[in-house]
Write a protein that holds these residues in place. Structure first.
Motif, PDB file in Angstrom:
ATOM      1  N   MET A 215       0.849  -1.197   0.000  1.00 38.28           N
ATOM      2  CA  MET A 215       0.000   0.000   0.000  1.00 38.28           C
ATOM      3  C   MET A 215       0.878   1.237   0.000  1.00 38.28           C
ATOM      4  O   MET A 215       1.943   1.227   0.610  1.00 38.28           O
ATOM      5  CB  MET A 215      -0.892   0.009   1.239  1.00 38.28           C
ATOM      6  N   ILE A 216       0.420   2.263  -0.661  1.00 36.79           N
ATOM      7  CA  ILE A 216       1.227   3.480  -0.721  1.00 36.79           C
ATOM      8  C   ILE A 216       0.471   4.618  -0.034  1.00 36.79           C
ATOM      9  O   ILE A 216       0.838   5.062   1.033  1.00 36.79           O
ATOM     10  CB  ILE A 216       1.611   3.816  -2.177  1.00 36.79           C
ATOM     11  N   ASP A 217      -0.645   5.065  -0.624  1.00 33.93           N
ATOM     12  CA  ASP A 217      -1.368   6.188  -0.004  1.00 33.93           C
ATOM     13  C   ASP A 217      -2.426   5.716   0.999  1.00 33.93           C
ATOM     14  O   ASP A 217      -2.759   6.432   1.925  1.00 33.93           O
ATOM     15  CB  ASP A 217      -2.015   7.066  -1.084  1.00 33.93           C
ATOM     16  N   GLY A 218      -2.954   4.521   0.798  1.00 38.71           N
ATOM     17  CA  GLY A 218      -3.958   4.010   1.733  1.00 38.71           C
ATOM     18  C   GLY A 218      -5.306   4.684   1.602  1.00 38.71           C
ATOM     19  O   GLY A 218      -6.165   4.552   2.465  1.00 38.71           O
ATOM     20  N   GLY A 220      -7.042   4.822  -1.684  1.00 34.83           N
ATOM     21  CA  GLY A 220      -7.706   4.470  -2.938  1.00 34.83           C
ATOM     22  C   GLY A 220      -7.262   5.290  -4.127  1.00 34.83           C
ATOM     23  O   GLY A 220      -7.901   5.250  -5.172  1.00 34.83           O
ATOM     24  N   MET A 221      -6.174   6.046  -4.001  1.00 30.51           N
ATOM     25  CA  MET A 221      -5.740   6.927  -5.084  1.00 30.51           C
ATOM     26  C   MET A 221      -4.652   6.321  -5.972  1.00 30.51           C
ATOM     27  O   MET A 221      -4.626   6.560  -7.172  1.00 30.51           O
ATOM     28  CB  MET A 221      -5.192   8.247  -4.505  1.00 30.51           C
ATOM     29  N   CYS A 222      -3.735   5.551  -5.378  1.00 28.82           N
ATOM     30  CA  CYS A 222      -2.543   5.166  -6.150  1.00 28.82           C
ATOM     31  C   CYS A 222      -2.732   3.864  -6.925  1.00 28.82           C
ATOM     32  O   CYS A 222      -2.023   3.616  -7.895  1.00 28.82           O
ATOM     33  CB  CYS A 222      -1.333   5.047  -5.218  1.00 28.82           C
ATOM     34  N   GLY A 223      -3.631   3.015  -6.490  1.00 24.60           N
ATOM     35  CA  GLY A 223      -3.863   1.741  -7.186  1.00 24.60           C
ATOM     36  C   GLY A 223      -2.851   0.667  -6.841  1.00 24.60           C
ATOM     37  O   GLY A 223      -2.916  -0.447  -7.362  1.00 24.60           O
ATOM     38  N   GLY A 224      -1.901   0.978  -5.954  1.00 24.73           N
ATOM     39  CA  GLY A 224      -0.850   0.005  -5.612  1.00 24.73           C
ATOM     40  C   GLY A 224      -1.395  -1.261  -4.981  1.00 24.73           C
ATOM     41  O   GLY A 224      -0.823  -2.339  -5.129  1.00 24.73           O
ATOM     42  N   CYS A 225      -2.520  -1.150  -4.280  1.00 27.05           N
ATOM     43  CA  CYS A 225      -3.009  -2.284  -3.498  1.00 27.05           C
ATOM     44  C   CYS A 225      -4.118  -3.036  -4.225  1.00 27.05           C
ATOM     45  O   CYS A 225      -4.907  -3.718  -3.589  1.00 27.05           O
ATOM     46  CB  CYS A 225      -3.534  -1.784  -2.159  1.00 27.05           C
ATOM     47  N   PHE A 235      -9.630  -2.199  -4.370  1.00 25.17           N
ATOM     48  CA  PHE A 235      -8.466  -1.690  -3.656  1.00 25.17           C
ATOM     49  C   PHE A 235      -8.548  -2.179  -2.209  1.00 25.17           C
ATOM     50  O   PHE A 235      -9.527  -1.893  -1.507  1.00 25.17           O
ATOM     51  CB  PHE A 235      -8.431  -0.162  -3.692  1.00 25.17           C
TER      52      PHE A 235
HETATM   53 FE1  FES Z   1      -3.165   3.288  -2.896  1.00 26.12          FE
HETATM   54 FE2  FES Z   1      -4.772   1.453  -1.924  1.00 26.12          FE
HETATM   55  S1  FES Z   1      -2.846   2.013  -1.181  1.00 26.12           S
HETATM   56  S2  FES Z   1      -5.041   2.643  -3.697  1.00 26.12           S
END
Ligand code: FES
Length: 281
Positions: A215-218, A220-225, A235
């Motif tokens: 997870m990066i931003d936590g 729902g913005m970055c899409g990493g998760c 997400f």
């Molecule tokens: Fe970035 Fe979930 S941590 S969308």
């Protein structure tokens, strides 16, 4: 700043900390997580809320020292502080109205399964907990899990605790003995959750897993998760981390995890070089 009010070493790789964060402790629910940053400019890491004490205003985190930030966190002591501690994040687990539940924790996943077992116990459900570890030296939270469970089974892959086997072996036996579970909760390595889900699918038992992707931003913005659930992109940070295990694309999740592991290794190597440089002047 968020003060570390208790630190405990659970095994050679895993540590527990109680962090003074009353606003989070007041609202936290099982299944939710926090994101912390140790120092300005440091990386943000998500950690599941392992427990909370609303009166004392503390939130418990349990982590394994696997990456640069968790290793750095492990060097801090009671009385030290963490720069950022944000939460509670994620959707709380829905545990109301269940009569009999099998809660499965694999390795560090036991720390995430524990608050769910505790909440189910408090809600009056019959809880059968099955926790598995590679060997007896890695066992964590055995007493705590036992205190909130009607039955508890602790397995080790190498049998060093006298109970060799996998969590799925125990679950299969319990189901075949006639235990009728409303729900199975499985939290641990992806491969363990996948094998549990393959088993429970055969018996038609609803199964919830907790996904723990990078997870990066936590928010729902970055899409990493992102994880694929029932063919749809979700997400983990805002839609989860709990999902219906029978709908998860575990093979894709494992591929993504392998990809991130390479990056993490590189980042850690760079960090160690910098730390070595600093220490050597
Ligand atoms: Fe970035 Fe979930 S941590 S969308």
């Amino acid at each position: 700043m968020y003060k570390i009010v208790r630190k405990e070493v659970l095994n050679s790789q895993v540590k527990l900390m109680d962090i003074y964060a009353p606003a989070i402790a007041k609202k936290a629910q099982p299944g939710q997580f926090i994101i912390l940053r140790v120092y300005d400019g440091g990386e943000r890491i998500p950690l599941t809320i392992a427990d909370y004490d609303r009166e004392k205003g503390t939130v418990t985190i349990i982590y394994q020292e696997v990456g640069k930030t968790t290793k750095l966190l492990g060097t801090l002591n009671e009385g030290d502080s963490i720069l950022d501690f944000v939460g509670p994040l994620g959707v709380a687990s829905h545990l109301d109205g269940l009569k009999k539940v099998a809660v499965i924790g694999g390795g560090l996943g036991t720390a995430i399964a524990f608050p769910q077992a505790k909440e189910l116990h408090n809600l009056g459900a019959e809880v059968h907990s099955i926790i598995g570890f590679r060997n007896k030296d890695l066992i964590i939270l055995e007493k705590e899990v036992a205190a909130v469970s009607d039955k508890v089974f602790v397995t080790t892959d190498d049998g060093s605790n006298g109970n060799k086997g996998f969590v799925t072996d125990v679950l299969k036996n319990l189901i075949e003995e006639g235990n009728q579970y409303d729900l199975v909760i499985a939290i641990g390595p992806l491969i363990m959750m996948k094998v549990v889900c393959d088993l429970t699918k055969k018996y038609g038992i609803k199964t919830i897993v907790s996904m723990n992707p990078v997870m990066i931003d936590g928010t729902g913005m970055c899409g990493g998760c992102r994880v694929t659930v029932g063919g749809e992109t979700k997400f983990a940070c805002v839609d989860g981390p709990d999902f219906d295990g029978h709908l998860i694309d575990f093979d894709e999740a494992m591929r993504r995890q392998r990809m991130y592991k390479e990056h993490e290794k590189l980042s850690e190597e760079k960090h160690e070089c910098r730390m070595g440089g600093a220490l050597n002047g």
